[in-house]
Design an enzyme around this catalytic site. Structure first.
Site, mmCIF file in Angstrom:
data_model
loop_
_atom_site.group_PDB
_atom_site.id
_atom_site.type_symbol
_atom_site.label_atom_id
_atom_site.label_comp_id
_atom_site.label_asym_id
_atom_site.label_seq_id
_atom_site.Cartn_x
_atom_site.Cartn_y
_atom_site.Cartn_z
ATOM 1 N N LYS A 110 -3.511 5.584 -0.286
ATOM 2 C CA LYS A 110 -3.065 4.204 -0.079
ATOM 3 C C LYS A 110 -3.319 3.809 1.364
ATOM 4 C CE LYS A 110 1.351 2.999 0.346
ATOM 5 N NZ LYS A 110 1.338 2.250 1.641
ATOM 6 N N GLU A 179 4.836 -5.729 -0.692
ATOM 7 C CA GLU A 179 6.085 -5.375 -0.023
ATOM 8 C C GLU A 179 6.708 -6.582 0.671
ATOM 9 O OE1 GLU A 179 8.084 -2.190 3.135
ATOM 10 O OE2 GLU A 179 5.988 -1.951 2.514
#
Length: 261
Positions: A110, A179
């Site tokens: 990631k 997020e």
């Protein structure tokens, strides 16, 4: 049985569960609980190593913890974070990804960023590396975003995040973490993308959710973001047990005959 990247690519609307884990015991618990994927996040810098942010985390530290998590969860899809500046160039990103996949046992990596990292993700994907993107609040560059705060509240911010997520899909990412963005923005992005979205502080409309292990079980002090639900007050319970141990040793209660040979 461990899920495949292909399954995640076509996981729209499946309500998948991601959880961070950073070592053998926490990854083992995550696997036994039945999570779909484990993220060895660079958040380990804060919750495990005591750094003030994720920036100081090194590739060697990520590799060390990824290996341990893999040993704890041999049958769970495992994603490892590329640490800060390890993907500043494609060559550096390939080097870091190679170590995390070949030595660490990760299934994917990631990295953070939108359009500005699309070229890096494209290069990794062409080399056969599975990549999970990450937009919205990006902790490695949080200071540039005004700190740990909600992203995408203003129209220009929302547009940047949306375009970034779409660029990551086009570059070859198999999914995107959203997020700390408004739930309506997360819903729009999820509907626009054909790959799955993973929410953290992004409401209920994403295809998957992720939380930090230490937040879920209450092992990260008094810090509790609004988007976290604690399922256990672990710090209090651990402290009670350790305090009892200290008391019993000092009072001569432990070890008793029961604990002696």
């Amino acid at each position: 049985m461990r899920r495949t990247v292909k399954e995640f690519r076509h996981a729209k609307g499946q309500r998948l569960v991601y959880l961070t884990a950073y070592d053998y015991p926490t990854a083992r618990l995550a696997e036994r609980a039945g999570v779909d994927a484990i993220l060895v996040g660079d958040s380990l810098g804060m919750v495990v190593l005591g750094y003030s942010s994720t920036v100081p985390v090194s590739l060697e530290e990520m590799l060390h913890h990824t290996k341990a998590a893999r040993r704890g969860a041999p049958d769970t899809f495992l994603v490892a974070d590329l640490p800060y500046l390890s993907y500043a160039t494609l060559d550096r990103a390939l080097f870091a990804a190679e170590r995390l996949l070949k030595e660490g046992g990760a299934d994917a990596v990631k990295l953070e960023g939108g359009e500005e990292v699309a070229e890096i993700i494209f290069g990794l994907s062409r080399a056969g590396v599975s990549v999970l993107g990450h937009v919205g609040l990006t902790p490695q560059t949080a200071s540039q975003l005004g700190g740990y705060r909600l992203q995408g509240r203003r129209p220009e911010e929302a547009e940047r995040i949306l375009k970034g997520a779409m660029a990551l899909e086009e570059a070859g990412a198999y999914g995107v973490v959203l997020e700390m963005v408004p739930k309506d923005l997360a819903k729009e992005i999820t509907e626009r993308l054909s790959i799955h979205t993973v929410g953290i502080g992004a409401g209920s409309h994403t295809d998957a959710q992720i939380l930090v292990f230490h937040d879920v079980v209450g092992l990260y002090g008094e810090f509790k973001p609004r988007f976290v639900k604690r399922y256990l007050e672990g710090e209090r319970l651990f402290l009670e047990a350790l305090s009892q141990y200290v008391q019993e040793v000092r009072e001569g209660v432990f070890p008793s005959d029961e604990h002696s040979f």
